[in-house]
Design a protein around this motif. Structure first.
Motif, PDB file in Angstrom:
ATOM      1  N   ALA A 182       0.850  -1.186   0.000  1.00 45.29           N
ATOM      2  CA  ALA A 182       0.000   0.000   0.000  1.00 45.29           C
ATOM      3  C   ALA A 182       0.883   1.232   0.000  1.00 45.29           C
ATOM      4  O   ALA A 182       1.936   1.264   0.609  1.00 45.29           O
ATOM      5  CB  ALA A 182      -0.909  -0.001   1.227  1.00 45.29           C
ATOM      6  N   GLN A 183       0.441   2.278  -0.692  1.00 49.08           N
ATOM      7  CA  GLN A 183       1.215   3.506  -0.735  1.00 49.08           C
ATOM      8  C   GLN A 183       0.897   4.331   0.496  1.00 49.08           C
ATOM      9  O   GLN A 183      -0.241   4.689   0.739  1.00 49.08           O
ATOM     10  CB  GLN A 183       0.886   4.308  -1.996  1.00 49.08           C
ATOM     11  CG  GLN A 183       1.320   3.592  -3.279  1.00 49.08           C
ATOM     12  CD  GLN A 183       1.018   4.433  -4.493  1.00 49.08           C
ATOM     13  OE1 GLN A 183       0.303   5.416  -4.396  1.00 49.08           O
ATOM     14  NE2 GLN A 183       1.559   4.037  -5.619  1.00 49.08           N
TER      15      GLN A 183
ATOM     16  N   ALA B 214      -3.461   5.594  11.861  1.00 45.24           N
ATOM     17  CA  ALA B 214      -3.047   5.931  10.507  1.00 45.24           C
ATOM     18  C   ALA B 214      -1.871   6.907  10.510  1.00 45.24           C
ATOM     19  O   ALA B 214      -0.947   6.802   9.697  1.00 45.24           O
ATOM     20  CB  ALA B 214      -4.223   6.510   9.732  1.00 45.24           C
ATOM     21  N   GLN B 215      -1.900   7.862  11.416  1.00 45.83           N
ATOM     22  CA  GLN B 215      -0.787   8.796  11.524  1.00 45.83           C
ATOM     23  C   GLN B 215       0.479   8.073  12.009  1.00 45.83           C
ATOM     24  O   GLN B 215       1.587   8.328  11.519  1.00 45.83           O
ATOM     25  CB  GLN B 215      -1.149   9.935  12.477  1.00 45.83           C
ATOM     26  CG  GLN B 215      -2.251  10.840  11.948  1.00 45.83           C
ATOM     27  CD  GLN B 215      -2.621  11.945  12.928  1.00 45.83           C
ATOM     28  OE1 GLN B 215      -2.198  11.937  14.089  1.00 45.83           O
ATOM     29  NE2 GLN B 215      -3.421  12.892  12.467  1.00 45.83           N
ATOM     30  N   GLN B 216       0.302   7.165  12.931  1.00 40.25           N
ATOM     31  CA  GLN B 216       1.444   6.392  13.400  1.00 40.25           C
ATOM     32  C   GLN B 216       2.000   5.500  12.296  1.00 40.25           C
ATOM     33  O   GLN B 216       3.218   5.316  12.186  1.00 40.25           O
ATOM     34  CB  GLN B 216       1.051   5.552  14.614  1.00 40.25           C
ATOM     35  CG  GLN B 216       0.719   6.383  15.844  1.00 40.25           C
ATOM     36  CD  GLN B 216       0.630   5.554  17.095  1.00 40.25           C
ATOM     37  OE1 GLN B 216       0.568   4.317  17.047  1.00 40.25           O
ATOM     38  NE2 GLN B 216       0.620   6.215  18.245  1.00 40.25           N
ATOM     39  N   ALA B 217       1.109   4.959  11.460  1.00 42.84           N
ATOM     40  CA  ALA B 217       1.563   4.134  10.341  1.00 42.84           C
ATOM     41  C   ALA B 217       2.405   4.959   9.378  1.00 42.84           C
ATOM     42  O   ALA B 217       3.437   4.498   8.872  1.00 42.84           O
ATOM     43  CB  ALA B 217       0.360   3.529   9.614  1.00 42.84           C
ATOM     44  N   ALA B 218       1.985   6.203   9.111  1.00 45.84           N
ATOM     45  CA  ALA B 218       2.755   7.065   8.227  1.00 45.84           C
ATOM     46  C   ALA B 218       4.131   7.369   8.822  1.00 45.84           C
ATOM     47  O   ALA B 218       5.143   7.403   8.119  1.00 45.84           O
ATOM     48  CB  ALA B 218       1.989   8.365   7.980  1.00 45.84           C
TER      49      ALA B 218
ATOM     50  N   TYR C  44       2.071  -2.206   9.889  1.00 47.26           N
ATOM     51  CA  TYR C  44       2.079  -3.434   9.081  1.00 47.26           C
ATOM     52  C   TYR C  44       0.681  -3.768   8.570  1.00 47.26           C
ATOM     53  O   TYR C  44       0.481  -4.101   7.397  1.00 47.26           O
ATOM     54  CB  TYR C  44       2.634  -4.603   9.896  1.00 47.26           C
ATOM     55  CG  TYR C  44       2.549  -5.917   9.147  1.00 47.26           C
ATOM     56  CD1 TYR C  44       3.335  -6.143   8.024  1.00 47.26           C
ATOM     57  CD2 TYR C  44       1.650  -6.916   9.536  1.00 47.26           C
ATOM     58  CE1 TYR C  44       3.252  -7.339   7.319  1.00 47.26           C
ATOM     59  CE2 TYR C  44       1.567  -8.101   8.840  1.00 47.26           C
ATOM     60  CZ  TYR C  44       2.363  -8.308   7.735  1.00 47.26           C
ATOM     61  OH  TYR C  44       2.267  -9.484   7.037  1.00 47.26           O
ATOM     62  N   ARG C  45      -0.309  -3.675   9.451  1.00 45.88           N
ATOM     63  CA  ARG C  45      -1.667  -4.040   9.042  1.00 45.88           C
ATOM     64  C   ARG C  45      -2.232  -3.071   8.011  1.00 45.88           C
ATOM     65  O   ARG C  45      -3.102  -3.434   7.220  1.00 45.88           O
ATOM     66  CB  ARG C  45      -2.575  -4.122  10.275  1.00 45.88           C
ATOM     67  CG  ARG C  45      -2.279  -5.318  11.161  1.00 45.88           C
ATOM     68  CD  ARG C  45      -3.266  -5.479  12.312  1.00 45.88           C
ATOM     69  NE  ARG C  45      -3.171  -4.388  13.266  1.00 45.88           N
ATOM     70  CZ  ARG C  45      -4.079  -3.445  13.406  1.00 45.88           C
ATOM     71  NH1 ARG C  45      -5.148  -3.421  12.629  1.00 45.88           N
ATOM     72  NH2 ARG C  45      -3.939  -2.486  14.312  1.00 45.88           N
ATOM     73  N   SER C  46      -1.729  -1.852   8.002  1.00 41.98           N
ATOM     74  CA  SER C  46      -2.198  -0.883   7.010  1.00 41.98           C
ATOM     75  C   SER C  46      -1.474  -1.029   5.681  1.00 41.98           C
ATOM     76  O   SER C  46      -1.891  -0.454   4.678  1.00 41.98           O
ATOM     77  CB  SER C  46      -1.984   0.538   7.536  1.00 41.98           C
ATOM     78  OG  SER C  46      -0.605   0.863   7.524  1.00 41.98           O
ATOM     79  N   GLY C  47      -0.379  -1.759   5.670  1.00 43.00           N
ATOM     80  CA  GLY C  47       0.434  -1.871   4.472  1.00 43.00           C
ATOM     81  C   GLY C  47       1.581  -0.890   4.435  1.00 43.00           C
ATOM     82  O   GLY C  47       2.331  -0.854   3.460  1.00 43.00           O
ATOM     83  N   ALA C  48       1.746  -0.095   5.485  1.00 46.80           N
ATOM     84  CA  ALA C  48       2.784   0.929   5.480  1.00 46.80           C
ATOM     85  C   ALA C  48       4.176   0.341   5.632  1.00 46.80           C
ATOM     86  O   ALA C  48       5.145   0.866   5.105  1.00 46.80           O
ATOM     87  CB  ALA C  48       2.518   1.934   6.609  1.00 46.80           C
TER      88      ALA C  48
END
Length: 497
Positions: free
Chosen positions: A56-57, A112-116, A151-155
């Motif tokens: 994921a982007q 989501a912010q942490q994933a970024a 990881y779960r978000s694809g980041a």
């Protein structure tokens, strides 16, 4: 945590981040052995409607996009948040202080912010792993949650995770700890992350077969975070892996003083019912318990949970324990009954052993007058004799081979004392019935017997008589005695192999 060995200048991570003014672009992961074994398919969660097939982007200011589903919008980082994220990573890297990372994550709890944030951080491979390994214990849950979210978000992909594990001469050296990084990964509870990490550490450790107890500790620490079914799967799919880990983990400075082996044994104990793989891990670990209280306590808990399965696995069809099993169980009882320092739960373990023997003896009394006794009763008598022989073997190992006479005497006295309520009709030669004795009398008997026969402790401490004399059926008593002697003989063979 051991100090850095390479003493290199601060990582390039800080300077690289300072130069990047534009949002990071999607990356093509570098193929590794781990990436071939483990696919990057994610579990469906709040980030996406279904698991994507590819990367994921994710970038500061961009959205999290599932490649094979409709994009799920994630809150974009404002320019101010992006700048603060970059500055946090620069400060953390230049000062080698992960608290700058965790402070930013605590201030931005949105997954989501942490994933970024983690997406950008993991671009820098081993340097990211080295920095995370310096985190404080109190910050580990924050980092674990952020990594799992990424990881779960694809980041963050498995390729990027395994690239963060430094190999020898490339950001990490034999003896440099990865235990904190392993705790972060174990704390995610994510089987894919944990398994990929453990596999990568194993690949590095076994590539040139170096002595690397610190890396072995990290592997055990990570695997202890797997759920029982996934740990069982790992043990079954990697039958030789734990042999390499255990061979390296018993280091007097690093491995011998950690809780890693104990945590791994507790995790394996949660596999219900016990499996051949979990029992093999227990049996193989015995030679690596040493004096470590955490390891010995966990081994005692494992035996308490799975005693019947362990005895069955170590026995032949007749109920007798073979040489390998007798040798290992003797050493196990040396470590758990007759070795100092004491560990949490040791008294309870003593009580369990005496209770187990008392239950066996009571079952045999159900056929006190049977002639001949049933095959089941004979198997039980052999199992009981083998168990008593292994306990005596553990005592002899303490006295003869480990020169732990005082510890062994104290352990045996305490064990015999606990039999008072279980075998009320038993007696100690020369002192009378057991239930009338005090702990001081029992200890005096053990001590005096050893003084009289210092070279023959097996004759000085007729522990088996406490049980043999209580078996009313002469045929079962004979079976018991024979199995006990065989166990003692097998114990010597097993220890010499």
């Amino acid at each position: 945590m051991s100090p850095r060995i390479d003493r290199r200048a601060p990582s390039k991570l800080g300077s690289s981040l300072q130069k990047d003014a534009e949002p990071a672009q999607a990356r093509t992961p570098t193929a590794t052995t781990s990436s071939v074994k483990y696919q990057t398919q994610r579990n469906a969660d709040a980030f996406q409607g279904a698991a994507p097939r590819g990367r994921a982007q994710v970038a500061f200011g961009n959205t999290v996009a599932a490649l094979n589903t409709n994009a799920v919008s994630a809150p974009a980082l404002t320019p101010e948040q992006q700048a603060s994220a970059e500055q946090a990573q620069v400060d953390a890297t230049n000062r080698q202080d992960p608290s700058y990372l965790t402070n930013w994550l605590k201030a931005h709890p949105d997954p989501a912010q942490q994933a970024a944030f983690m997406d950008r951080f993991f671009q820098y491979g081993p340097e990211a792993g080295q920095l995370l390994d310096k985190a404080s214990e109190e910050d580990l849950p924050v980092l674990s949650a952020a990594l799992d979210a990424a990881y779960r978000s694809g980041a963050v992909t498995l390729d990027e995770l395994t690239a963060a594990v430094g190999s020898h001469g490339a950001g990490s050296w034999s003896g440099e700890t990865h235990e904190t990084l392993a705790k972060i990964i174990a704390g995610t509870g994510n089987p894919e992350l944990i398994t990929a990490y453990a596999q990568r550490e194993l690949e590095i450790m076994t590539a040139s077969n170096p002595a690397d107890p610190a890396r072995a500790v990290a592997i055990a620490t990570a695997l202890a975070g797997l759920p029982p079914d996934k740990l069982q799967e790992f043990l079954k799919n990697n039958p030789d892996a734990l042999g390499h880990v255990l061979k390296n983990i018993n280091d007097p400075i690093i491995g011998g003083g950690t809780e890693a082996l104990g945590k791994l044994l507790d995790a394996a104990s949660a596999i219900q019912p016990a499996t051949p793989e979990s029992i093999k891990l227990f049996m193989d670990s015995i030679g690596h318990l040493g004096d470590n209280p955490e390891s010995r306590a966990a081994a005692a808990r494992f035996f308490t949970q799975h005693a019947d399965a362990i005895l069955a696995a170590a026995s032949d069809a007749s109920g007798s324990i073979g040489s390998a099993g007798a040798g290992k169980l003797s050493e196990f009882f040396t470590r758990t009954l007759f070795t100092e320092p004491s560990f949490e739960g040791q008294e309870a373990f003593h009580s369990f052993i005496t209770s187990k023997l008392g239950d066996m003896q009571a079952q045999l009394e159900a056929e006190a007058h049977a002639n001949p006794p049933s095959q089941d009763a004979q198997r039980l008598a052999r199992s009981m004799g083998s168990l008593v022989g292994a306990i005596e073997g553990g005592f002899l190992l303490s006295v003869e081979e480990l020169n732990k006479r005082n510890e062994a005497v104290e352990g045996m006295a305490g064990l015999i004392f606990k039999l008072k309520d279980l075998l009320p009709t038993s007696s100690i030669p020369g002192l009378g019935q057991l239930q009338n004795l005090t702990i001081d009398q029992i200890q005096n008997w053990v001590t005096e017997a050893l003084k009289k026969k210092p070279d023959d402790p097996q004759d000085a401490i007729p522990f088996h008589q406490l049980f043999g004399e209580s078996i009313s059926n002469p045929a079962l008593r004979s079976v018991y005695d024979s199995a006990r002697l065989t166990s003692l003989e097998n114990r010597e063979l097993g220890l010499n192999n």
